[in-house]
Design a protein around this motif. Sequence first.
Motif, PDB file in Angstrom:
ATOM      1  N   LEU A 306       0.869  -1.177   0.000  1.00  0.00           N
ATOM      2  CA  LEU A 306       0.000   0.000   0.000  1.00  0.00           C
ATOM      3  C   LEU A 306       0.903   1.224   0.000  1.00  0.00           C
ATOM      4  N   GLY A 307       0.936   1.946  -1.093  1.00  0.00           N
ATOM      5  CA  GLY A 307       1.919   3.017  -1.233  1.00  0.00           C
ATOM      6  C   GLY A 307       1.514   4.336  -0.605  1.00  0.00           C
ATOM      7  N   LEU A 308       1.697   4.465   0.698  1.00  0.00           N
ATOM      8  CA  LEU A 308       1.480   5.734   1.381  1.00  0.00           C
ATOM      9  C   LEU A 308       2.712   6.067   2.216  1.00  0.00           C
ATOM     10  N   ASP A 309       2.951   7.350   2.425  1.00  0.00           N
ATOM     11  CA  ASP A 309       4.117   7.739   3.205  1.00  0.00           C
ATOM     12  C   ASP A 309       3.811   7.699   4.707  1.00  0.00           C
ATOM     13  N   ARG A 310       4.827   7.955   5.502  1.00  0.00           N
ATOM     14  CA  ARG A 310       4.688   7.848   6.955  1.00  0.00           C
ATOM     15  C   ARG A 310       3.670   8.830   7.525  1.00  0.00           C
ATOM     16  N   ILE A 311       3.664  10.047   6.986  1.00  0.00           N
ATOM     17  CA  ILE A 311       2.732  11.059   7.503  1.00  0.00           C
ATOM     18  C   ILE A 311       1.293  10.621   7.282  1.00  0.00           C
ATOM     19  N   SER A 312       1.021   9.997   6.133  1.00  0.00           N
ATOM     20  CA  SER A 312      -0.340   9.555   5.848  1.00  0.00           C
ATOM     21  C   SER A 312      -0.806   8.493   6.847  1.00  0.00           C
ATOM     22  N   TRP A 313       0.090   7.549   7.174  1.00  0.00           N
ATOM     23  CA  TRP A 313      -0.277   6.522   8.140  1.00  0.00           C
ATOM     24  C   TRP A 313      -0.349   7.083   9.557  1.00  0.00           C
ATOM     25  N   LEU A 314       0.549   8.003   9.881  1.00  0.00           N
ATOM     26  CA  LEU A 314       0.528   8.607  11.209  1.00  0.00           C
ATOM     27  C   LEU A 314      -0.766   9.383  11.427  1.00  0.00           C
ATOM     28  N   SER A 315      -1.185  10.123  10.403  1.00  0.00           N
ATOM     29  CA  SER A 315      -2.438  10.870  10.530  1.00  0.00           C
ATOM     30  C   SER A 315      -3.640   9.941  10.572  1.00  0.00           C
ATOM     31  N   ALA A 316      -3.526   8.777   9.907  1.00  0.00           N
ATOM     32  CA  ALA A 316      -4.649   7.839   9.882  1.00  0.00           C
ATOM     33  C   ALA A 316      -4.869   7.182  11.238  1.00  0.00           C
ATOM     34  N   PHE A 317      -3.780   6.851  11.933  1.00  0.00           N
ATOM     35  CA  PHE A 317      -3.905   6.116  13.187  1.00  0.00           C
ATOM     36  C   PHE A 317      -3.474   6.925  14.407  1.00  0.00           C
ATOM     37  N   GLY A 318      -2.938   8.135  14.183  1.00  0.00           N
ATOM     38  CA  GLY A 318      -2.348   8.889  15.277  1.00  0.00           C
ATOM     39  C   GLY A 318      -3.273   9.114  16.449  1.00  0.00           C
ATOM     40  N   GLY A 319      -4.545   9.470  16.189  1.00  0.00           N
ATOM     41  CA  GLY A 319      -5.484   9.730  17.270  1.00  0.00           C
ATOM     42  C   GLY A 319      -5.758   8.490  18.097  1.00  0.00           C
ATOM     43  N   LEU A 320      -5.986   7.360  17.431  1.00  0.00           N
ATOM     44  CA  LEU A 320      -6.257   6.117  18.151  1.00  0.00           C
ATOM     45  C   LEU A 320      -5.023   5.635  18.900  1.00  0.00           C
ATOM     46  N   TRP A 321      -3.845   5.823  18.296  1.00  0.00           N
ATOM     47  CA  TRP A 321      -2.618   5.440  19.005  1.00  0.00           C
ATOM     48  C   TRP A 321      -2.422   6.295  20.259  1.00  0.00           C
ATOM     49  N   LEU A 322      -2.767   7.582  20.171  1.00  0.00           N
ATOM     50  CA  LEU A 322      -2.661   8.447  21.347  1.00  0.00           C
ATOM     51  C   LEU A 322      -3.640   8.004  22.421  1.00  0.00           C
ATOM     52  N   LEU A 323      -4.837   7.636  22.019  1.00  0.00           N
ATOM     53  CA  LEU A 323      -5.834   7.136  22.970  1.00  0.00           C
ATOM     54  C   LEU A 323      -5.346   5.835  23.607  1.00  0.00           C
ATOM     55  N   ALA A 324      -4.703   4.975  22.796  1.00  0.00           N
ATOM     56  CA  ALA A 324      -4.154   3.728  23.330  1.00  0.00           C
ATOM     57  C   ALA A 324      -3.034   4.013  24.329  1.00  0.00           C
ATOM     58  N   LEU A 325      -2.209   5.011  24.036  1.00  0.00           N
ATOM     59  CA  LEU A 325      -1.147   5.380  24.974  1.00  0.00           C
ATOM     60  C   LEU A 325      -1.735   5.828  26.309  1.00  0.00           C
ATOM     61  N   MET A 326      -2.792   6.605  26.256  1.00  0.00           N
ATOM     62  CA  MET A 326      -3.445   7.042  27.491  1.00  0.00           C
ATOM     63  C   MET A 326      -3.991   5.843  28.261  1.00  0.00           C
ATOM     64  N   GLY A 327      -4.517   4.863  27.531  1.00  0.00           N
ATOM     65  CA  GLY A 327      -5.023   3.666  28.186  1.00  0.00           C
ATOM     66  C   GLY A 327      -3.916   2.872  28.858  1.00  0.00           C
ATOM     67  N   PHE A 328      -2.786   2.745  28.168  1.00  0.00           N
ATOM     68  CA  PHE A 328      -1.657   2.021  28.759  1.00  0.00           C
ATOM     69  C   PHE A 328      -1.142   2.728  30.011  1.00  0.00           C
ATOM     70  N   LEU A 329      -1.018   4.056  29.935  1.00  0.00           N
ATOM     71  CA  LEU A 329      -0.520   4.807  31.084  1.00  0.00           C
ATOM     72  C   LEU A 329      -1.476   4.720  32.267  1.00  0.00           C
ATOM     73  N   SER A 330      -2.765   4.602  31.972  1.00  0.00           N
ATOM     74  CA  SER A 330      -3.737   4.504  33.065  1.00  0.00           C
ATOM     75  C   SER A 330      -3.700   3.143  33.757  1.00  0.00           C
ATOM     76  N   ARG A 331      -3.077   2.138  33.091  1.00  0.00           N
ATOM     77  CA  ARG A 331      -3.069   0.782  33.631  1.00  0.00           C
ATOM     78  C   ARG A 331      -1.700   0.321  34.115  1.00  0.00           C
ATOM     79  N   ARG A 332      -0.655   1.064  33.812  1.00  0.00           N
ATOM     80  CA  ARG A 332       0.692   0.548  34.044  1.00  0.00           C
ATOM     81  C   ARG A 332       0.970   0.273  35.516  1.00  0.00           C
ATOM     82  N   ARG A 333       0.305   0.992  36.415  1.00  0.00           N
ATOM     83  CA  ARG A 333       0.542   0.793  37.834  1.00  0.00           C
ATOM     84  C   ARG A 333      -0.479  -0.141  38.471  1.00  0.00           C
ATOM     85  N   VAL A 334      -1.433  -0.602  37.672  1.00  0.00           N
ATOM     86  CA  VAL A 334      -2.464  -1.494  38.208  1.00  0.00           C
ATOM     87  C   VAL A 334      -2.090  -2.949  37.919  1.00  0.00           C
TER      88      VAL A 334
END
Length: 555
Positions: A306-334
Amino acid sequence: MTTHGAHTPVAWRGDLLAAGLTLLWLFIVRAALACPWGFASVTAPDGLLQAIPFNPDDTWSYLSWIVQYRDGQFGADLLYTTEPHPALLWVFPLWLIGVIAKVLSIPTLGAYWLVGLLGAGATVMLFRCAARALGLEPSAVDWTTVILVLGSGASWLWHGANRIGFAPPMAGGEFLYLDLFSSTAFTVYPYHTVSFALLAGLWWAVAVSEQRLSNREPARLAMGWTTILALLLGFSRPYEPLAFAAAYALKSGWLWWKRSDNQTDFRACLIVMCVLAVGLLPGVVWNAYVSIQPVWSTFAQRSLALGLDRISWLSAFGGLWLLALMGFLSRRRVALKPCLLPLTATLLAIVVLIGIPHAQAKLASGLILGTALLGGWGASAIVRWSRSLRGSTLAFACAALSLTGLLGTPSMAMGLLAIRLASATTIDPALNGIVDAIPAVTRGHRTVVLTDSLTGGVLPGWRGLRVYAGHFSLTHDFERKRDELAAAGFDLKAQTSSPQTITPLLTSIVKRAAPDYALVKTDYKTVGTALRHLGWQPVSRNSGWQLFRAPEATK
């Protein structure tokens, strides 16, 4: 399968409600797109409206295999090419659709969407079971369901900046490759939806197997389901099994590194990994074998990149990846254990899409489920934060805007609007009126039709006919054949040539392809004349098309 606290009556009612709301959402979207369901003919100003809201080329290709399964073939071949090759392809979701179309005596497109709806409901229910088995609390289960059904990309921000002159143009991945997101797959790809259902079931079966093994409880039923679901998934899609296996291997590697802390968890993971291998290997090995066979290898090479550059993929998944990061940080001490597989799946998707974006991007297929699970914890954490600030309207507004942006709701709306504004997939009424004269079988084989490459892209999936050239990745040496057809008169520009000029090339094509019929637009007078000179018999003609039969086909 059972697991502690996962299947109370309240939980099951919530799962059924979530599945019902998902189906209601899909019906609303379908009505907004003004797209039929494929059970009956619908006439539009441009012709017969087809139940294909997006990417008709690939949809027709899926239908070309469904038609073969409907007709009783167990292994399907490529109807878009005439080179000899074995019928090796068995794809469980498409085979299932073909069988249902035959048993219920309904059109293949109708069966396609019927199974897609059932697959979407099943995906939601199985995924919620997987989320509970991994330890997500009820609020996080609901939010992970929202991400699964409505989650999209963040390219809407870039497009907004571009419209006001603050950013250059960019193609967001969520607008082009809708099969990487479960939310858009539900809307336009029933085949991928069934694969998501199998994958969600596999997440659940694996989680239950691990939990029961760790607790030293009977796990045969859970591991049996793990094997069955892995086997079906391996024969459904070539990418999701590899992605899931790689994510699980990363998790196993982490537990091996930490095995001194918890031998029980590592032992359970190792057993489940062996069961996974037993289930996944047959399909993976068979698909690998098919991909190196003559003719099939062309399809395998073209379907992966699939011929897309890094920025295209980052913009496609960036929001969900950020939400996933928040989820991981909320659980790391539990407790890190429930997060491990979702975390490795998300990290693997980042590596594939950002690390090698021009090559094997489809190897990230299905990993969105891990991101959705982590994102469920992240969204739940945002909601808890807003509720902790009692009476703060500003906090509520910030939480709502944050969730809307991170979930990618504007991108989904933009994508659906683009589909609605695009040209509908229709069939020329004149073409529909003449194809009935083409038999399904001629001289003991599936009828081969010589026609232009655009029409050739439709006939295999629509009528189950073989063509000389059609789909760009399913036709062996497509570009050469497309240009040959154009030069041989199957193109309006070639009508300035004389029949004598195109006859040698046309003769060469006929000799190689051995077609039984030729379907020619009435505007293509040059090729029609040349076919008559070669002894082809006119069979039928209407305002837009003319049909010829090969001399050999009359014997």
